[in-house]
Design a protein around this motif. Sequence first.
Motif, PDB file in Angstrom:
ATOM      1  N   LEU A   1       0.824  -1.209   0.000  1.00 53.10           N
ATOM      2  CA  LEU A   1       0.000   0.000   0.000  1.00 53.10           C
ATOM      3  C   LEU A   1       0.857   1.256   0.000  1.00 53.10           C
ATOM      4  O   LEU A   1       0.620   2.185  -0.780  1.00 53.10           O
ATOM      5  CB  LEU A   1      -0.935  -0.012   1.217  1.00 53.10           C
ATOM      6  N   LEU A   2       1.850   1.299   0.868  1.00 50.36           N
ATOM      7  CA  LEU A   2       2.697   2.496   0.937  1.00 50.36           C
ATOM      8  C   LEU A   2       3.458   2.709  -0.363  1.00 50.36           C
ATOM      9  O   LEU A   2       3.659   3.855  -0.800  1.00 50.36           O
ATOM     10  CB  LEU A   2       3.667   2.375   2.113  1.00 50.36           C
ATOM     11  N   ALA A   3       3.878   1.594  -1.006  1.00 56.42           N
ATOM     12  CA  ALA A   3       4.589   1.714  -2.283  1.00 56.42           C
ATOM     13  C   ALA A   3       3.697   2.309  -3.358  1.00 56.42           C
ATOM     14  O   ALA A   3       4.196   2.921  -4.314  1.00 56.42           O
ATOM     15  CB  ALA A   3       5.106   0.346  -2.720  1.00 56.42           C
ATOM     16  N   ALA A   4       2.384   2.145  -3.210  1.00 58.72           N
ATOM     17  CA  ALA A   4       1.424   2.710  -4.166  1.00 58.72           C
ATOM     18  C   ALA A   4       0.904   4.076  -3.711  1.00 58.72           C
ATOM     19  O   ALA A   4      -0.080   4.570  -4.258  1.00 58.72           O
ATOM     20  CB  ALA A   4       0.257   1.735  -4.362  1.00 58.72           C
ATOM     21  N   ASP A   5       1.554   4.651  -2.706  1.00 53.57           N
ATOM     22  CA  ASP A   5       1.172   5.951  -2.154  1.00 53.57           C
ATOM     23  C   ASP A   5      -0.229   5.921  -1.547  1.00 53.57           C
ATOM     24  O   ASP A   5      -1.014   6.854  -1.684  1.00 53.57           O
ATOM     25  CB  ASP A   5       1.256   7.035  -3.238  1.00 53.57           C
ATOM     26  N   ILE A   6      -0.532   4.794  -0.896  1.00 51.81           N
ATOM     27  CA  ILE A   6      -1.806   4.639  -0.182  1.00 51.81           C
ATOM     28  C   ILE A   6      -1.487   4.429   1.295  1.00 51.81           C
ATOM     29  O   ILE A   6      -0.822   3.457   1.663  1.00 51.81           O
ATOM     30  CB  ILE A   6      -2.607   3.440  -0.713  1.00 51.81           C
ATOM     31  N   ILE A   7      -1.917   5.359   2.120  1.00 48.56           N
ATOM     32  CA  ILE A   7      -1.726   5.220   3.566  1.00 48.56           C
ATOM     33  C   ILE A   7      -3.023   4.697   4.158  1.00 48.56           C
ATOM     34  O   ILE A   7      -4.054   5.393   4.115  1.00 48.56           O
ATOM     35  CB  ILE A   7      -1.341   6.554   4.223  1.00 48.56           C
ATOM     36  N   PRO A   8      -3.035   3.481   4.689  1.00 48.50           N
ATOM     37  CA  PRO A   8      -4.272   2.952   5.269  1.00 48.50           C
ATOM     38  C   PRO A   8      -4.620   3.697   6.557  1.00 48.50           C
ATOM     39  O   PRO A   8      -3.782   4.408   7.125  1.00 48.50           O
ATOM     40  CB  PRO A   8      -3.928   1.488   5.543  1.00 48.50           C
ATOM     41  N   ASP A   9      -5.832   3.523   6.988  1.00 43.52           N
ATOM     42  CA  ASP A   9      -6.238   4.115   8.262  1.00 43.52           C
ATOM     43  C   ASP A   9      -5.773   3.255   9.433  1.00 43.52           C
ATOM     44  O   ASP A   9      -5.328   3.790  10.456  1.00 43.52           O
ATOM     45  CB  ASP A   9      -7.759   4.266   8.297  1.00 43.52           C
ATOM     46  N   TYR A  10      -5.872   1.935   9.246  1.00 47.44           N
ATOM     47  CA  TYR A  10      -5.492   1.011  10.310  1.00 47.44           C
ATOM     48  C   TYR A  10      -4.735  -0.173   9.716  1.00 47.44           C
ATOM     49  O   TYR A  10      -5.040  -0.610   8.595  1.00 47.44           O
ATOM     50  CB  TYR A  10      -6.730   0.496  11.061  1.00 47.44           C
ATOM     51  N   VAL A  11      -3.780  -0.659  10.466  1.00 47.88           N
ATOM     52  CA  VAL A  11      -3.069  -1.885  10.101  1.00 47.88           C
ATOM     53  C   VAL A  11      -3.269  -2.878  11.236  1.00 47.88           C
ATOM     54  O   VAL A  11      -3.001  -2.565  12.403  1.00 47.88           O
ATOM     55  CB  VAL A  11      -1.564  -1.631   9.886  1.00 47.88           C
ATOM     56  N   VAL A  12      -3.768  -4.068  10.900  1.00 49.66           N
ATOM     57  CA  VAL A  12      -3.975  -5.127  11.883  1.00 49.66           C
ATOM     58  C   VAL A  12      -2.793  -6.090  11.799  1.00 49.66           C
ATOM     59  O   VAL A  12      -2.446  -6.560  10.705  1.00 49.66           O
ATOM     60  CB  VAL A  12      -5.290  -5.893  11.635  1.00 49.66           C
ATOM     61  N   THR A  13      -2.163  -6.366  12.922  1.00 50.39           N
ATOM     62  CA  THR A  13      -1.006  -7.255  12.936  1.00 50.39           C
ATOM     63  C   THR A  13      -1.068  -8.174  14.142  1.00 50.39           C
ATOM     64  O   THR A  13      -1.465  -7.754  15.235  1.00 50.39           O
ATOM     65  CB  THR A  13       0.316  -6.446  12.935  1.00 50.39           C
ATOM     66  N   MET A  14      -0.680  -9.440  13.947  1.00 52.08           N
ATOM     67  CA  MET A  14      -0.766 -10.413  15.045  1.00 52.08           C
ATOM     68  C   MET A  14       0.305 -11.486  14.965  1.00 52.08           C
ATOM     69  O   MET A  14       0.399 -12.341  15.833  1.00 52.08           O
ATOM     70  CB  MET A  14      -2.137 -11.084  15.050  1.00 52.08           C
ATOM     71  N   ASP A  15       1.146 -11.446  13.924  1.00 48.23           N
ATOM     72  CA  ASP A  15       2.160 -12.478  13.710  1.00 48.23           C
ATOM     73  C   ASP A  15       3.334 -12.245  14.655  1.00 48.23           C
ATOM     74  O   ASP A  15       3.901 -11.149  14.696  1.00 48.23           O
ATOM     75  CB  ASP A  15       2.621 -12.431  12.255  1.00 48.23           C
ATOM     76  N   GLY A  16       3.723 -13.293  15.365  1.00 46.71           N
ATOM     77  CA  GLY A  16       4.778 -13.149  16.362  1.00 46.71           C
ATOM     78  C   GLY A  16       6.184 -13.344  15.849  1.00 46.71           C
ATOM     79  O   GLY A  16       7.149 -13.157  16.597  1.00 46.71           O
ATOM     80  N   GLY A  17       6.352 -13.704  14.586  1.00 50.52           N
ATOM     81  CA  GLY A  17       7.671 -14.048  14.074  1.00 50.52           C
ATOM     82  C   GLY A  17       8.541 -12.848  13.760  1.00 50.52           C
ATOM     83  O   GLY A  17       8.058 -11.728  13.551  1.00 50.52           O
ATOM     84  N   GLU A  18       9.834 -13.097  13.699  1.00 55.67           N
ATOM     85  CA  GLU A  18      10.801 -12.059  13.354  1.00 55.67           C
ATOM     86  C   GLU A  18      10.523 -11.500  11.965  1.00 55.67           C
ATOM     87  O   GLU A  18      10.724 -10.300  11.716  1.00 55.67           O
ATOM     88  CB  GLU A  18      12.222 -12.644  13.410  1.00 55.67           C
ATOM     89  N   SER A  19      10.052 -12.356  11.041  1.00 52.69           N
ATOM     90  CA  SER A  19       9.780 -11.888   9.681  1.00 52.69           C
ATOM     91  C   SER A  19       8.704 -10.815   9.674  1.00 52.69           C
ATOM     92  O   SER A  19       8.730  -9.893   8.848  1.00 52.69           O
ATOM     93  CB  SER A  19       9.363 -13.061   8.786  1.00 52.69           C
ATOM     94  N   ASN A  20       7.731 -10.909  10.580  1.00 53.06           N
ATOM     95  CA  ASN A  20       6.701  -9.880  10.659  1.00 53.06           C
ATOM     96  C   ASN A  20       7.302  -8.559  11.133  1.00 53.06           C
ATOM     97  O   ASN A  20       6.974  -7.489  10.607  1.00 53.06           O
ATOM     98  CB  ASN A  20       5.576 -10.312  11.601  1.00 53.06           C
ATOM     99  N   TYR A  21       8.196  -8.633  12.097  1.00 50.13           N
ATOM    100  CA  TYR A  21       8.868  -7.413  12.551  1.00 50.13           C
ATOM    101  C   TYR A  21       9.625  -6.752  11.403  1.00 50.13           C
ATOM    102  O   TYR A  21       9.612  -5.518  11.261  1.00 50.13           O
ATOM    103  CB  TYR A  21       9.819  -7.741  13.704  1.00 50.13           C
ATOM    104  N   LEU A  22      10.258  -7.560  10.562  1.00 53.83           N
ATOM    105  CA  LEU A  22      11.033  -7.013   9.452  1.00 53.83           C
ATOM    106  C   LEU A  22      10.142  -6.290   8.441  1.00 53.83           C
ATOM    107  O   LEU A  22      10.599  -5.374   7.750  1.00 53.83           O
ATOM    108  CB  LEU A  22      11.834  -8.127   8.770  1.00 53.83           C
TER     109      LEU A  22
END
Length: 561
Positions: free
Chosen positions: A222-243
């Motif tokens: 989304l950000l690469a397409a110049d779209i800023i969302p209102d909310y981002v939902v995140t729940m993944d506990g892995g290091e890859s999600n942090y990255l």
Amino acid sequence: MEDLEIIYLQTKNEKPNAKINGYFLHSNYNPEAEADKYIDNNYKEGYLNILFGYGLGYIANAIAKKYGNTDILVYDPLFSSLNIENKDKIEGVFSDLQDFCKRSEDYIADFDRKVNILLSPNYDKIFDREYKEFLDFIRHIQIEDIVNENTIRFFGDLWQENYIMNLHYVYKDQSLKELYNKYDCPVILASGGPSLTKQLPLLKKMKDKCLIISAGSTINSLLAADIIPDYVVTMDGGESNYLHFKNIKNYDFDLIYGLGNAWKIERDFKGSRYSFCFYGEDSIQKRIKEGLGKDLPMLSTGGTVAITALEVASRISTGPIAIIGQDLAYTNNKSHAENNNHYSELTDEFFKNDMAFEVEGYYGEPVKTNHQFNSMRKSIEKLYVMLHNQHKIYNCTEGGVKINGIPHLDFAAFCESYMSHTNNIPKLELKNEVDDNDAMYKKFMSQEIEVYLKIEKLLIKAIQLLKEERNNTVFSASILKKLDKIDSKLKEYYPQVIMERIIDPITMDVMRMTIDNKQLETKEKFKQIHKQNMYLYENILEATEKSLKYTRVALDELGGC
């Protein structure tokens, strides 16, 4: 089903039998003896036994006679066509495969993949295609369950660390309940499947006329397409999600996170944050409300953040919801939407290693998916059943798998119907009124440490008592009394700490160790029970020590923030 020639006849010992397209359903000499012999060799106690083919009931009756009321499911595509005595009183026989699949899935999960297939004579010949579909369904369910279990095992320790480290941010942030029913506008739920890429230009044009919710790592596309969302939902506990979030410096969106989410994301994120927990986490919800003063809602999960994000959308807005990018398939041999950190174009070797298989696609065409995606699809379908009476929800992905039940609508048509005359939607700015004083947090974490130390002491004592009994053939009355007292205290302490996630794999193992054979000798049964209890206490002790370490680290590193 093709036309079947059904001929009724009597066996040599004058019992009813039938011949279907030239195949006998039972022995034409002594069907009852045949059924007894079959279950002696094939029935498994402690398993979910699934019988393909009821026939005239000889095998089912033999099981009931020998084992009484037992766990057995029956699927018979012929059942509705057969003349069977007292047929209206027979329960638990499915004649429709889709109905059987829908009803049996939970049973299979309850039995922890311990499924035993029983086959009535000649049913695999009469119904060769149905039998193959039947076996494929069982295999897919078992593989999906293995995938889910492997996830729980792999993330058990990591989730526990995240749950504990995130308590500081839960204390600082607002409950997701603060956003409930605050909007009455269209919502676009963007997931990261390959089909998202083609929807981004239109989404960019309409971005001010709706709420945009990003499912996890989709934020990068989304950000690469110049779209800023209102909310981002995140729940993944892995290091890859942090990255996925590590290099994001734009904080114009708000973060909605589950307790198991990679805690460093919350640490680094400078915008507004809202937290929640999942269904089934009643004791965690209660503990946080009592200890930290935060009333967190419980949401659905099903292997993908998109499921949780869909429920978030339904809770915060009363408007229609469009799902885009929810492929759950390798559309056009791609893994994700472009600009997702995990984006790749896939090869035949990948599909072979991933155990990919084909299912019906969005447009009715075959598409490649895998067992994890397929499990996610089923979870979304179940959630839709819960939500559709209160919300208009459309699958506007225009690609990927067919998500049964959710109506299709082209994304352009959704925008035209619900957003063309909509004014710009302002995002709510809710002020966080939490005091910067960390006294309540420090008290909460200190209490957790005290309880962990009490649990640790009890478990060490229980292990010592079991070691004293290891050479016996039965438990002594005095030891049993002491163990019962310890178990009673442990039952009292467990709800006072947050350690469910790290205990989940231990619970699965102990359930699998449950003794199935009632015919075991007393000495052998004692050894198994002793082993089971030793495994339980030793592994919970290890889990307690890890949880204690995480809690001390959280208090030391975050208690003064």
